[in-house]
Design a protein around this motif. Structure first.
Motif, PDB file in Angstrom:
ATOM      1  N   VAL A 172       0.813  -1.217   0.000  1.00  7.85           N
ATOM      2  CA  VAL A 172       0.000   0.000   0.000  1.00  7.85           C
ATOM      3  C   VAL A 172       0.851   1.273   0.000  1.00  7.85           C
ATOM      4  CG1 VAL A 172      -1.948  -1.128   1.125  1.00  7.85           C
ATOM      5  CG2 VAL A 172      -0.184  -0.012   2.527  1.00  7.85           C
ATOM      6  N   GLY A 173       2.158   1.116   0.207  1.00  6.42           N
ATOM      7  CA  GLY A 173       3.022   2.291   0.211  1.00  6.42           C
ATOM      8  C   GLY A 173       4.484   1.897   0.128  1.00  6.42           C
ATOM      9  N   LEU A 174       5.312   2.871  -0.249  1.00  4.65           N
ATOM     10  CA  LEU A 174       6.756   2.688  -0.308  1.00  4.65           C
ATOM     11  C   LEU A 174       7.390   3.595   0.735  1.00  4.65           C
ATOM     12  CD1 LEU A 174       7.321   2.693  -4.187  1.00  4.65           C
ATOM     13  CD2 LEU A 174       6.701   0.778  -2.678  1.00  4.65           C
ATOM     14  N   ALA A 175       8.327   3.051   1.489  1.00  3.43           N
ATOM     15  CA  ALA A 175       8.887   3.786   2.619  1.00  3.43           C
ATOM     16  C   ALA A 175      10.408   3.772   2.588  1.00  3.43           C
ATOM     17  CB  ALA A 175       8.381   3.203   3.940  1.00  3.43           C
ATOM     18  N   GLN A 176      10.982   4.754   3.276  1.00  7.44           N
ATOM     19  CA  GLN A 176      12.424   4.825   3.522  1.00  7.44           C
ATOM     20  C   GLN A 176      12.631   5.046   5.007  1.00  7.44           C
ATOM     21  OE1 GLN A 176      12.729   7.715  -0.098  1.00  7.44           O
ATOM     22  NE2 GLN A 176      14.821   7.129   0.389  1.00  7.44           N
ATOM     23  N   SER A 177      13.826   4.659   5.486  1.00  8.07           N
ATOM     24  CA  SER A 177      14.102   4.770   6.912  1.00  8.07           C
ATOM     25  C   SER A 177      15.588   4.993   7.124  1.00  8.07           C
ATOM     26  CB  SER A 177      13.669   3.479   7.630  1.00  8.07           C
ATOM     27  OG  SER A 177      14.179   3.452   8.947  1.00  8.07           O
ATOM     28  N   PRO A 178      15.954   5.819   8.109  1.00  2.37           N
ATOM     29  CA  PRO A 178      17.380   5.992   8.409  1.00  2.37           C
ATOM     30  C   PRO A 178      18.041   4.712   8.901  1.00  2.37           C
ATOM     31  CG  PRO A 178      16.021   7.016  10.105  1.00  2.37           C
ATOM     32  CD  PRO A 178      15.098   6.627   8.989  1.00  2.37           C
ATOM     33  N   GLU A 179      17.228   3.763   9.348  1.00  2.00           N
ATOM     34  CA  GLU A 179      17.763   2.483   9.797  1.00  2.00           C
ATOM     35  C   GLU A 179      18.251   1.633   8.629  1.00  2.00           C
ATOM     36  OE1 GLU A 179      16.269  -1.393  12.444  1.00  2.00           O
ATOM     37  OE2 GLU A 179      14.899   0.278  12.012  1.00  2.00           O
ATOM     38  N   PHE A 180      17.755   1.924   7.431  1.00  2.00           N
ATOM     39  CA  PHE A 180      18.079   1.098   6.266  1.00  2.00           C
ATOM     40  C   PHE A 180      18.611   1.953   5.120  1.00  2.00           C
ATOM     41  CE2 PHE A 180      14.587  -1.088   8.524  1.00  2.00           C
ATOM     42  CZ  PHE A 180      15.252  -2.256   8.872  1.00  2.00           C
ATOM     43  N   LEU A 181      19.538   2.835   5.457  1.00  2.92           N
ATOM     44  CA  LEU A 181      20.213   3.592   4.403  1.00  2.92           C
ATOM     45  C   LEU A 181      21.067   2.667   3.544  1.00  2.92           C
ATOM     46  CD1 LEU A 181      21.421   6.823   6.240  1.00  2.92           C
ATOM     47  CD2 LEU A 181      19.872   6.701   4.303  1.00  2.92           C
ATOM     48  N   TYR A 182      21.660   1.706   4.182  1.00  2.00           N
ATOM     49  CA  TYR A 182      22.573   0.775   3.526  1.00  2.00           C
ATOM     50  C   TYR A 182      22.024  -0.610   3.810  1.00  2.00           C
ATOM     51  CZ  TYR A 182      27.239  -1.136   2.283  1.00  2.00           C
ATOM     52  OH  TYR A 182      28.289  -1.799   1.701  1.00  2.00           O
ATOM     53  N   THR A 183      21.334  -1.206   2.855  1.00  2.00           N
ATOM     54  CA  THR A 183      20.587  -2.428   3.113  1.00  2.00           C
ATOM     55  C   THR A 183      21.376  -3.652   2.668  1.00  2.00           C
ATOM     56  OG1 THR A 183      19.459  -2.117   0.990  1.00  2.00           O
ATOM     57  CG2 THR A 183      18.347  -1.327   2.961  1.00  2.00           C
ATOM     58  N   THR A 184      21.615  -4.534   3.619  1.00  2.00           N
ATOM     59  CA  THR A 184      22.289  -5.801   3.330  1.00  2.00           C
ATOM     60  C   THR A 184      21.532  -6.925   4.016  1.00  2.00           C
ATOM     61  OG1 THR A 184      23.744  -5.601   5.249  1.00  2.00           O
ATOM     62  CG2 THR A 184      24.565  -4.712   3.169  1.00  2.00           C
ATOM     63  N   ALA A 185      21.575  -8.087   3.399  1.00  2.00           N
ATOM     64  CA  ALA A 185      20.987  -9.267   4.035  1.00  2.00           C
ATOM     65  C   ALA A 185      21.815  -9.637   5.254  1.00  2.00           C
ATOM     66  CB  ALA A 185      20.936 -10.427   3.047  1.00  2.00           C
ATOM     67  N   PRO A 186      21.201 -10.215   6.290  1.00  2.00           N
ATOM     68  CA  PRO A 186      21.955 -10.607   7.490  1.00  2.00           C
ATOM     69  C   PRO A 186      23.143 -11.498   7.132  1.00  2.00           C
ATOM     70  CG  PRO A 186      19.606 -10.797   7.878  1.00  2.00           C
ATOM     71  CD  PRO A 186      19.763 -10.504   6.421  1.00  2.00           C
ATOM     72  N   GLY A 187      24.315 -11.167   7.693  1.00  2.00           N
ATOM     73  CA  GLY A 187      25.510 -11.952   7.434  1.00  2.00           C
ATOM     74  C   GLY A 187      26.284 -11.518   6.205  1.00  2.00           C
ATOM     75  N   GLU A 188      25.750 -10.590   5.410  1.00  2.00           N
ATOM     76  CA  GLU A 188      26.440 -10.120   4.218  1.00  2.00           C
ATOM     77  C   GLU A 188      26.911  -8.688   4.439  1.00  2.00           C
ATOM     78  OE1 GLU A 188      24.323 -10.656   0.583  1.00  2.00           O
ATOM     79  OE2 GLU A 188      23.642 -12.675   1.081  1.00  2.00           O
ATOM     80  N   ILE A 189      27.846  -8.250   3.604  1.00  2.00           N
ATOM     81  CA  ILE A 189      28.350  -6.879   3.712  1.00  2.00           C
ATOM     82  C   ILE A 189      28.079  -6.087   2.446  1.00  2.00           C
ATOM     83  CG2 ILE A 189      30.186  -7.583   5.283  1.00  2.00           C
ATOM     84  CD1 ILE A 189      32.121  -7.224   2.914  1.00  2.00           C
ATOM     85  N   VAL A 190      27.441  -6.732   1.472  1.00  2.00           N
ATOM     86  CA  VAL A 190      27.265  -6.101   0.173  1.00  2.00           C
ATOM     87  C   VAL A 190      25.821  -5.638   0.010  1.00  2.00           C
ATOM     88  CG1 VAL A 190      27.525  -6.385  -2.306  1.00  2.00           C
ATOM     89  CG2 VAL A 190      29.006  -7.654  -0.746  1.00  2.00           C
ATOM     90  N   PRO A 191      25.604  -4.351  -0.263  1.00  2.00           N
ATOM     91  CA  PRO A 191      24.239  -3.881  -0.483  1.00  2.00           C
ATOM     92  C   PRO A 191      23.761  -4.239  -1.886  1.00  2.00           C
ATOM     93  CG  PRO A 191      25.755  -2.072  -0.771  1.00  2.00           C
ATOM     94  CD  PRO A 191      26.588  -3.251  -0.367  1.00  2.00           C
ATOM     95  N   ASP A 192      22.512  -4.644  -1.976  1.00  2.00           N
ATOM     96  CA  ASP A 192      21.909  -4.931  -3.273  1.00  2.00           C
ATOM     97  C   ASP A 192      20.416  -4.712  -3.135  1.00  2.00           C
ATOM     98  OD1 ASP A 192      20.955  -5.873  -5.676  1.00  2.00           O
ATOM     99  OD2 ASP A 192      22.349  -7.553  -5.777  1.00  2.00           O
ATOM    100  N   ASP A 193      19.925  -3.660  -3.732  1.00  2.00           N
ATOM    101  CA  ASP A 193      18.506  -3.327  -3.601  1.00  2.00           C
ATOM    102  C   ASP A 193      17.603  -4.448  -4.097  1.00  2.00           C
ATOM    103  OD1 ASP A 193      19.049  -0.844  -2.526  1.00  2.00           O
ATOM    104  OD2 ASP A 193      19.080   0.164  -4.460  1.00  2.00           O
ATOM    105  N   ALA A 194      18.051  -5.176  -5.109  1.00  2.00           N
ATOM    106  CA  ALA A 194      17.195  -6.199  -5.698  1.00  2.00           C
ATOM    107  C   ALA A 194      17.199  -7.497  -4.904  1.00  2.00           C
ATOM    108  CB  ALA A 194      17.626  -6.473  -7.141  1.00  2.00           C
ATOM    109  N   ARG A 195      18.131  -7.662  -3.948  1.00  2.00           N
ATOM    110  CA  ARG A 195      18.259  -8.955  -3.247  1.00  2.00           C
ATOM    111  C   ARG A 195      17.880  -8.895  -1.773  1.00  2.00           C
ATOM    112  NH1 ARG A 195      22.414 -11.652  -2.416  1.00  2.00           N
ATOM    113  NH2 ARG A 195      23.959  -9.988  -2.355  1.00  2.00           N
ATOM    114  N   PHE A 196      17.454  -7.727  -1.302  1.00  2.00           N
ATOM    115  CA  PHE A 196      17.055  -7.646   0.098  1.00  2.00           C
ATOM    116  C   PHE A 196      15.936  -6.613   0.232  1.00  2.00           C
ATOM    117  CE2 PHE A 196      17.413  -5.977   4.472  1.00  2.00           C
ATOM    118  CZ  PHE A 196      17.202  -7.159   5.161  1.00  2.00           C
TER     119      PHE A 196
END
Length: 791
Positions: A172-196
């Motif tokens: 119902v909506g698209l959001a942004q958060s200061p907690e997720f400026l740099y989004t990585t899957a748990p245990g990874e260090i590489v950000p990828d918008d399409a994979r997390f």
């Protein structure tokens, strides 16, 4: 009222016009240094100001306290801790999103939203759509970065597996958060918008999905201004330990904040270390140019002093020349730095998903840029001005004493047989004026060193990726489980069609301590002699993990100030949460992240959990990869699958964005500076020899022979600069590689034949083009005017 220029000022204008090519080249070098200073400090300020404004506006928590499950009443106990200003409990959980036509599911994090109004901590920015309606358990907000990468919009539906149950949600909506400026899957260090992805939904709905009614599994805490985080963290752990607390941590250990802070620190190091290199080169060039001008104008200096001009007035004339060049370069660099900073800031906003940008230039950078430019000009001309002071009118108006070339020796023997007259003239000048030739070679070598350093950094970035995904990691995919499982799952994975090899791992979240230094991360438990994912030393030899002890990556060893023989403390954040004292047995060469390695059996024994694994590296049959991935996805307990090819693409994108993209700008700048230095050397040689070359033309030398005398000298100086530039380039490459390396990734020092050869080719091409420009001017010289010029 008309302002009339003084005679010295008119002379200054004429002199600047006469050396306009050299002046512009030096000003360009100065401009580059100031541009880098203004741009980098502007980027650092912009990131810092935007980050802080975003954190403050949306009330990012100061402390995060994950727990297995704690009743809501424990929030009141947390609020009573001294220094705590506000507490909010929430429910979080892992999820898998099924994307149509894709075998590998997307890992996601589900986060609860308060049912009774806006969040007091970790609020969100609603970019599109609306908030989930009260009582609608199937409505979610989706992280905007993931939605943009996948082409999702409000109104779309998606299927996700939460806590073993598959559910269908409506976005119902698209959001942004200061907690997720740099989004990585748990245990990874590489950000990828399409994979997390991140999903936000109502607290009641998410609590029902994860059996958390009346409870929370993460507490968010905001601190008073004068509170100390360490004391609060210890108190929070004491409160939540009985409920399965997983170790509270501060904002500095939040992955998103950690990575952006590293980016800012990397930019700050570059802003301090890189611009002085260019400004130092400009000071050297100013010294050479102005000293040659003073030497050529000895008679004019004597006449000026004879007509009553004081030493200070004459010296100030040449100082004004240097300051004019420096100020023009500083102004051009400041304007260029503003433009470049704004352009790069836009890149950062897109990369880090800031909903707004607080572009903030640092006024000090302009002041520092101008001051350093002026100091570079003064430093470059100090020795020259001393010479002007020493010249008395009588001495200056006399021709300089003939140079004593008796110590230079005579050309004879083989040189007389193999060299023609122009060739002997070139060699004779080099023998008679070695210091001057050495100065020209040193200037060219400095330009080549810049190119070697930047080409080496480019190669280092590529080498880092190649080593990480071709040598250290030889798997095709990494499987992560929702929790530590029996090692029997390894045999189940190995029996799946399309799976050729399986290597188990046990990753345990810990806080490592060594003295006053700490690091929140994980210990990677691996088999003794791993084949698919390995730890290697700096000679690229695979390390065998001993039955006792821990192996630290080089980045982590620097953070903890620890090495072989030291003992580190590991505070485990899962299971029984033991505190382990582990000796360091080796340091591994790390290129990505700051990992630590242990023998998996030894790690499980220390945790009193034998035969447990939390993931596996797998090698897949190329023909049966899709079948294998589909079977892995349907296995119970699988939290996610990461294809190495996708991770590699994400790393490449990360290194080509943000502060890593600055290396492309610096490489282009290094090329410009190299040409400017070589062109300056050619112009100085031409200005010094124009009288001699005109004399050669008058006595019968052809244009080509006269040009050979000049260009042959330039060619030999250029060739002499190449080995010196290679040596200086090694130090430059080491310095720049260190400046670009962070805890996120390390750039290895690359100094090979390709880097040196490419830089040498750039110098040779610059010399050839500069020589062509100088020869064109030589062909246009008026012989009569040139012969009237004093040598």
């Amino acid at each position: 009222m008309v302002t009339v220029l003084s005679p010295l000022d008119r002379k200054l204008v004429r002199d600047l016009w006469r050396i306009k090519g050299q002046a512009l080249a030096i000003a360009a070098v100065i401009a580059v240094g100031v541009l880098m200073l203004v741009m980098m400090t502007g980027l650092v300020n912009t990131l810092e100001e935007t980050k802080q404004a975003y954190y403050d506006r949306y009330r990012l928590a100061d402390v995060f306290a994950p727990v297995e499950r704690a009743p809501d009443r424990f929030l009141e106990r947390l609020a009573e801790i001294p220094g705590v200003a506000v507490v909010e409990g929430r429910v979080t959980g892992s999820a898998l999103i099924d994307m149509p036509a894709e075998v590998v599911p997307v890992r996601a994090k589900a986060v609860s939203l308060p049912d009774d109004g806006p969040a007091r901590l970790n609020d969100i920015y609603l970019a599109e759509g609306r908030m989930p309606a009260s009582g609608r358990a199937d409505e979610v907000l989706l992280l905007k970065g993931f939605a943009d990468a996948r082409g999702l919009r409000p109104g779309d539906r998606l299927s996700a597996t939460m806590h073993g149950a598959r559910r269908v949600f409506q976005v119902v909506g698209l959001a942004q958060s200061p907690e997720f400026l740099y989004t990585t899957a748990p245990g990874e260090i590489v950000p990828d918008d399409a994979r997390f992805a991140v999903l936000w939904m109502s607290r009641d709905a998410l609590a029902a999905a994860y059996d958390m009614q009346g409870a929370f599994n993460e507490a968010l805490i905001g601190l008073d201004r004068d509170a100390t985080a360490q004391g609060v963290l210890a108190a929070v752990d004491r409160v939540l330990d009985p409920q399965g607390g997983l170790g509270a941590f501060g904002l500095e250990d939040l992955p998103s904040n950690f990575f952006i802070t590293e980016e800012i620190e990397g930019g700050r190091k570059n802003a301090v270390g890189v611009p002085p290199i260019f400004l130092g080169v400009s000071a050297f060039l100013l010294y050479i140019v102005v000293s040659r001008i003073v030497q050529a104008e000895r008679e004019e200096i004597g006449l000026l002093k004879a007509f009553g001009y004081s030493d200070w007035e004459v010296s100030s004339h040449y100082l004004k020349m240097m300051l004019t060049i420096a100020v023009v370069g500083a102004i051009a660099g400041s304007l260029g730095g503003i433009a470049a900073g704004r352009a790069m800031a836009g890149v950062y906003q897109a990369y880090y998903k800031f909903p707004f940008l607080v572009f903030q230039l640092d006024p000090r950078s302009f002041v520092i840029g101008f001051v350093i430019s002026v100091l570079a000009a003064c430093g470059g001309g100090f020795g020259v001005l001393r010479g002007v002071f020493r010249l008395t009118p009588a001495v200056a108006m006399r021709p300089p004493a003939p140079a004593d070339y008796t110590r230079a020796g005579r050309l004879g023997g083989i040189w007389l047989r193999i060299l023609d007259q122009p060739g002997r003239m070139v060699l004779r000048r080099l023998r008679r004026q070695p210091a001057r030739m050495a100065g020209g070679a040193l200037g060219m070598a400095a330009g080549m060193a810049l190119s070697v350093g930047m080409i080496g950094v480019q190669a280092g970035f590529n080498q880092s990726i190649d080593l990480s995904f071709g040598v250290l990691d030889r798997s095709d995919a990494q499987v992560t489980f929702t929790h530590a499982m029996s090692d029997k799952v390894v045999y189940e994975l190995g029996r799946l069609p399309g799976v050729e090899e399986v290597e188990p791992v046990r990753n345990v979240g810990v806080r490592l301590r060594h003295g006053l230094y700490t690091h929140r991360g994980a210990i990677n438990g691996m088999i003794a002699a791993p084949r698919l994912a390995r730890a290697m030393d700096d000679a690229q030899r695979a390390l065998t993990l001993p039955d006792e002890g821990i192996v630290l990556s080089s980045a982590l060893a620097r953070v903890l100030h620890a090495g072989p023989g030291d003992v580190v403390t590991a505070e485990v954040h899962e299971g029984r949460r033991p505190v382990l004292e582990i000796p360091v047995v080796a340091v591994a060469d790390s290129l990505l992240g700051s990992p630590a390695y242990m023998n998996m059996d030894a790690l499980n024994a220390a945790l009193k959990e034998p035969g447990r694994v939390s993931g596996a590296y797998v090698r897949l049959d190329e023909a049966g990869q899709d079948t294998a991935l589909a079977a892995i996805k349907d296995m119970p307990g699988v939290a996610g699958v990461a294809l190495k090819s996708d991770v590699r693409d994400s790393i490449q994108s990360m290194m080509d964005s943000g502060m890593g993209a600055v290396r492309f700008i610096m490489l282009a700048i290094a090329g410009i500076v190299t040409f400017g230095i070589v062109y300056n050397a050619a112009r100085i040689a031409f200005a010094e020899r124009v009288h001699d070359l005109a004399s050669l033309r008058v006595i019968g030398f052809s244009r080509g022979e006269a040009a050979f005398v000049l260009l042959g000298e330039l060619g030999l100086v250029t060739l002499a600069a190449l080995p010196l530039g290679a040596v200086m380039g090694y130090g430059m490459a080491a310095a720049v590689s260190a400046a670009f390396s962070t805890e996120v990734y390390s750039i290895p020092l690359m100094f090979d034949a390709r880097s040196v050869g490419s830089a040498a080719l750039a110098v040779l091409v610059s010399a050839a083009f500069s020589g062509w420009l100088v020869k064109r001017d030589l062909d246009r010289v008026d012989l009569v005017t040139a012969l009237k010029t004093r040598e």
